[in-house]
Every structure is written in structure tokens, then in C-alpha cells.
Write a protein that holds these residues in place. Structure first.
Motif, PDB file in Angstrom:
ATOM      1  N   LYS A 130       1.009 102.975  36.270  1.00 56.30           N
ATOM      2  CA  LYS A 130       0.760 104.127  35.339  1.00 56.30           C
ATOM      3  C   LYS A 130      -0.857 103.692  34.782  1.00 56.30           C
ATOM      4  O   LYS A 130      -1.661 104.678  34.403  1.00 56.30           O
ATOM      5  CB  LYS A 130       1.558 103.927  34.211  1.00 56.30           C
ATOM      6  CG  LYS A 130       1.179 105.180  32.957  1.00 56.30           C
ATOM      7  CD  LYS A 130       2.362 105.462  32.292  1.00 56.30           C
ATOM      8  CE  LYS A 130       2.181 106.651  31.293  1.00 56.30           C
ATOM      9  NZ  LYS A 130       3.041 107.103  30.480  1.00 56.30           N
ATOM     10  N   GLU A 135       1.549 108.541  38.054  1.00 57.46           N
ATOM     11  CA  GLU A 135       2.970 108.778  37.465  1.00 57.46           C
ATOM     12  C   GLU A 135       4.107 108.866  38.098  1.00 57.46           C
ATOM     13  O   GLU A 135       3.939 109.250  39.333  1.00 57.46           O
ATOM     14  CB  GLU A 135       2.710 110.331  36.556  1.00 57.46           C
ATOM     15  CG  GLU A 135       1.581 110.053  35.635  1.00 57.46           C
ATOM     16  CD  GLU A 135       1.592 109.484  34.199  1.00 57.46           C
ATOM     17  OE1 GLU A 135       2.889 109.427  33.856  1.00 57.46           O
ATOM     18  OE2 GLU A 135       0.683 108.927  33.626  1.00 57.46           O
ATOM     19  N   THR A 137       7.854 111.026  37.764  1.00 55.13           N
ATOM     20  CA  THR A 137       9.087 111.700  36.654  1.00 55.13           C
ATOM     21  C   THR A 137      10.091 112.090  37.422  1.00 55.13           C
ATOM     22  O   THR A 137      11.060 112.449  36.541  1.00 55.13           O
ATOM     23  CB  THR A 137       8.244 113.125  36.263  1.00 55.13           C
ATOM     24  OG1 THR A 137       7.969 113.844  37.667  1.00 55.13           O
ATOM     25  CG2 THR A 137       6.914 113.004  35.691  1.00 55.13           C
ATOM     26  N   GLN A 138      10.174 111.876  38.712  1.00 58.29           N
ATOM     27  CA  GLN A 138      11.551 112.074  39.136  1.00 58.29           C
ATOM     28  C   GLN A 138      12.812 110.952  38.731  1.00 58.29           C
ATOM     29  O   GLN A 138      13.734 111.148  38.941  1.00 58.29           O
ATOM     30  CB  GLN A 138      11.507 111.862  40.666  1.00 58.29           C
ATOM     31  CG  GLN A 138      10.718 112.960  41.276  1.00 58.29           C
ATOM     32  CD  GLN A 138      10.338 112.821  42.826  1.00 58.29           C
ATOM     33  OE1 GLN A 138       9.943 111.634  43.156  1.00 58.29           O
ATOM     34  NE2 GLN A 138      10.933 113.587  43.994  1.00 58.29           N
ATOM     35  N   ILE A 140      13.452 108.145  35.329  1.00 59.83           N
ATOM     36  CA  ILE A 140      13.045 107.616  34.180  1.00 59.83           C
ATOM     37  C   ILE A 140      13.316 106.180  34.214  1.00 59.83           C
ATOM     38  O   ILE A 140      14.254 105.714  34.224  1.00 59.83           O
ATOM     39  CB  ILE A 140      14.143 108.304  32.979  1.00 59.83           C
ATOM     40  CG1 ILE A 140      13.759 110.037  33.293  1.00 59.83           C
ATOM     41  CG2 ILE A 140      13.220 107.861  31.725  1.00 59.83           C
ATOM     42  CD1 ILE A 140      12.629 110.622  33.346  1.00 59.83           C
ATOM     43  N   GLU A 162       0.924 112.213  40.792  1.00 57.58           N
ATOM     44  CA  GLU A 162       2.478 111.865  40.552  1.00 57.58           C
ATOM     45  C   GLU A 162       3.160 111.568  41.852  1.00 57.58           C
ATOM     46  O   GLU A 162       2.986 112.343  42.949  1.00 57.58           O
ATOM     47  CB  GLU A 162       3.040 113.204  39.880  1.00 57.58           C
ATOM     48  CG  GLU A 162       4.479 113.044  39.787  1.00 57.58           C
ATOM     49  CD  GLU A 162       5.173 114.485  39.434  1.00 57.58           C
ATOM     50  OE1 GLU A 162       6.601 114.374  39.378  1.00 57.58           O
ATOM     51  OE2 GLU A 162       4.702 115.241  38.974  1.00 57.58           O
ATOM     52  N   ARG A 164       5.827 111.341  44.330  1.00 59.29           N
ATOM     53  CA  ARG A 164       7.151 112.116  44.683  1.00 59.29           C
ATOM     54  C   ARG A 164       7.606 111.196  45.929  1.00 59.29           C
ATOM     55  O   ARG A 164       7.246 111.246  47.086  1.00 59.29           O
ATOM     56  CB  ARG A 164       6.720 113.669  45.296  1.00 59.29           C
ATOM     57  CG  ARG A 164       5.949 114.438  44.279  1.00 59.29           C
ATOM     58  CD  ARG A 164       7.072 115.056  43.483  1.00 59.29           C
ATOM     59  NE  ARG A 164       6.435 115.775  42.265  1.00 59.29           N
ATOM     60  CZ  ARG A 164       5.936 116.950  42.316  1.00 59.29           C
ATOM     61  NH1 ARG A 164       6.033 117.760  43.485  1.00 59.29           N
ATOM     62  NH2 ARG A 164       5.480 117.531  41.315  1.00 59.29           N
TER      63      ARG A 164
END
Length: 171
Positions: A130, A135, A137-138, A140, A162, A164
């Protein structure tokens, strides 16, 4: 100890190793199988450690992508790394990680990301992702367990967005 590329003859042994290493759960073993049969698999980056003819460790890097403002960037993710509990704490996992990172760099990959223990992986030059503008987001997870390792100098300066993970991580 011999570190080598995994072969088809190793699949059953690697499944059993992951089962043992992850407290007799098959989640990671099944993840390895899904990755192997997906388009994110890189045969040369699935390694085993062998001692006296027995597979005692395994590590896997696979393709993922970072979604950026100007498109996508291919990166690698490390998951999982497994060592037989009977021989843990002897450097097998460290040797596997060092070798797979070296091979990834030789293949021209610039970044490896992972979700892992924040005090273990920094010795391999992993640092919180970060703080470099990457980032996740998939999943937490706390910021300090989502990490990146720069294999080719300058890649972190050219990368933000981000991460993936590929579909194989979610079936």
C-alpha cells in the motif's frame, strides 16, 4: 537438498505436502491444483525441494494483474509456500523463496506480491504494498500483510493500482 521445477509425477506428493503443511486442510492443496490447470500457471515457477528422494517443500508463483489507470500490468503472486512440518525451521522455505524469486527475475518479471506474515517476508525484500500505491480489495487483510517485492529496479515507480488475483484463487 535439491530445488527443482515440479513435474507431473510430483503432483500427488505436492498435494499431500500442502495438506500436511496447512494443518490437514486441503484448501491450499486444491488451490495449487486450480492454478496448475489455469492460464495463470507458469511451470518454471512451481518448485519443489527434495531431500533423499522425498519432496519436503513447494513454492508457487503465478500470474496476476494490477489494474492501472492506463491499463493492466502483469505481475506475480506468491501462494502458497509449504514445508513438511517434520522439517520446518531448517531453511527449506527460505531456499525455495529465494530460488523462485531469482527465476522470476530471470524470466523478466518485475514484481511479486503476496499476503503473508509481516515479520517473515521482509527478509526477502518484501514490503507493504500500500505504501507503494498498490491496493487489494478482493481480500480484506491488514496493510502490513499485503506485500510486494521489486525484482527489477524501477518497477515500483512505474506501478500503482489494484492487484487482481486470477479466478483460480476463488473457486
Amino acid at each position: 537438498m535439491l530445488i527443482r521445477t515440479e513435474t507431473k509425477d510430483d503432483f500427488k506428493h505436492v498435494f499431500n505436502l500442502n495438506y500436511l503443511a496447512f494443518e490437514k486442510r486441503d484448501d491450499e492443496a486444491k488451490l495449487v491444483e486450480r492454478i496448475r490447470f489455469s492460464n495463470c500457471f507458469i511451470r518454471d515457477l512451481s518448485l519443489v525441494a527434495e531431500e533423499q528422494g522425498e519432496i519436503v517443500g513447494h513454492v508457487l508463483l503465478s500470474k496476476a494483474k494490477i489494474i492501472q489507470e492506463n491499463g493492466e500490468k502483469e505481475v506475480l503472486v506468491l501462494a502458497p509456500v509449504a514445508v513438511n512440518p517434520s522439517v520446518q525451521k531448517k531453511g527449506i522455505g527460505s531456499n525455495l523463496i529465494q530460488e523462485v524469486l531469482r527465476r522470476a527475475k530471470d524470466l523478466g518479471y518485475g514484481l511479486v506480491l503476496l499476503i503473508g506474515h509481516p515479520t517473515y517476508y521482509p527478509k526477502f525484500d518484501f514490503q507493504p504494498a500500500k505504501q507503494h500505491g498498490i491496493e487489494l480489495t478482493q481480500f480484506i487483510v491488514p496493510d502490513d500483510v499485503f506485500m510486494v517485492c521489486e525484482l527489477i529496479e524501477g518497477e515500483l515507480q512505474r506501478t500503482n493500482g489494484e492487484l487482481r488475483y486470477p479466478p483460480a484463487f476463488f473457486r
